[in-house]
Design an enzyme around this catalytic site. Sequence first.
Site, PDB file in Angstrom:
ATOM      1  CE1 TYR A  25       0.789   0.680   4.415  1.00 31.29           C
ATOM      2  CE2 TYR A  25       0.447  -1.675   4.695  1.00 31.29           C
ATOM      3  CZ  TYR A  25       0.690  -0.255   4.978  1.00 31.29           C
ATOM      4  OH  TYR A  25       1.236  -0.332   6.329  1.00 31.29           O
ATOM      5  CG  ASP A  74      -0.992  -0.851  12.064  1.00 31.61           C
ATOM      6  OD1 ASP A  74      -0.231  -0.286  12.124  1.00 31.61           O
ATOM      7  OD2 ASP A  74      -1.421  -2.432  12.172  1.00 31.61           O
ATOM      8  CB  ILE A  75       0.411   3.631   7.518  1.00 31.98           C
ATOM      9  CG1 ILE A  75      -1.102   3.947   7.427  1.00 31.98           C
ATOM     10  CG2 ILE A  75       1.085   4.273   5.958  1.00 31.98           C
ATOM     11  CD1 ILE A  75      -1.498   3.319   6.558  1.00 31.98           C
ATOM     12  CD  GLU A  76       2.854  -1.619  11.653  1.00 34.77           C
ATOM     13  OE1 GLU A  76       4.062  -2.219  11.428  1.00 34.77           O
ATOM     14  OE2 GLU A  76       2.078  -1.828  11.744  1.00 34.77           O
ATOM     15  CG  LEU A  77       4.550  -2.061   5.311  1.00 36.20           C
ATOM     16  CD1 LEU A  77       4.064  -2.976   4.491  1.00 36.20           C
ATOM     17  CD2 LEU A  77       5.691  -2.102   5.689  1.00 36.20           C
TER      18      LEU A  77
END
EC number: 3.2.1.14
Length: 299
Positions: free
Chosen positions: A111, A151-154
């Site tokens: 994403y 929940d943005i980690e990438l």
Amino acid sequence: MAKTLPFSRALLLSLSILLVARAISAGDIAIYWGQNGGEGTLASTCDTGRYAYVIVSFVTTFGNFRAPVVNLAGHCDPAAGTCTGLSDEIRSCQGKDIKVLMSIGGGAGDYSLVSEADANNFADYLWNNFLGGQSSSRPLGDAVLDGIDFDIELGTTTFYDTLARALSSRSTQAAKVYLTAAPQCPHPDSHLDAALNTGLFDNVWIQFYNNPLAQCQYSSGNTNDILSSWNTWTSSTTAGKIFLGLPAAPEAAGSGYIPPDVLTGQILPQIKTSAKYGGVMLYSKFYDTTYSTTIKDQV
């Protein structure tokens, strides 16, 4: 002989102490659900009575104008249309005054948002497929969820502020769209800083785990790092409430697990004095066999 307070003064003093105690201890527990088929149903999760927020996870593919993909692991297959029955479970949870949110991102997926137009396009998708809009292919059926969790980690780090504004603009007095976020504990979060700076988020549950080199989580009896990080976040984040995000068991994360007695005895008494304190977020329902039960009365 000690003097006895008049009854009215003693009663007022007792009530004051009670009100202060209640104000300090008024916290909730949020739980992530959806990434393990062995964690029980959504309805049974809400039936426990332990959680105020249940975060359905995740929309793992989105952006660049692609068709989003919802991954609910072993529970059901949204692409095959086998998750629409969750609508009854969502409504059951909401009937218990539990907020049910859809989480986007996660620690694995594909994403990114590539432009403001892309962010607005994805906001339209979320509105029409999970919130108050209309779509012939709503993955979870016709139930209207309470909001969206970031929940943005990438991926890229831009345009999540645009997404937050676009979703918030759909909120009305009659039907609020809740926005929540799960940044990593190193401050500022590399992916969500701009979004958080909009001041539009109702709850921010900070992940105080899986960051062993950042000195912002609990480790080996050391509570100083996590308490210092908590103070940094609460003093610099504009949000309704801030939650302490933790793994619900040692196996739930690579690092950052806090034994319940350490949490309730050494950490919660320190952070609950903050006016921004909202409670504890746990990852995840599959691993939460006893943790929330153990800490609930102290949260």
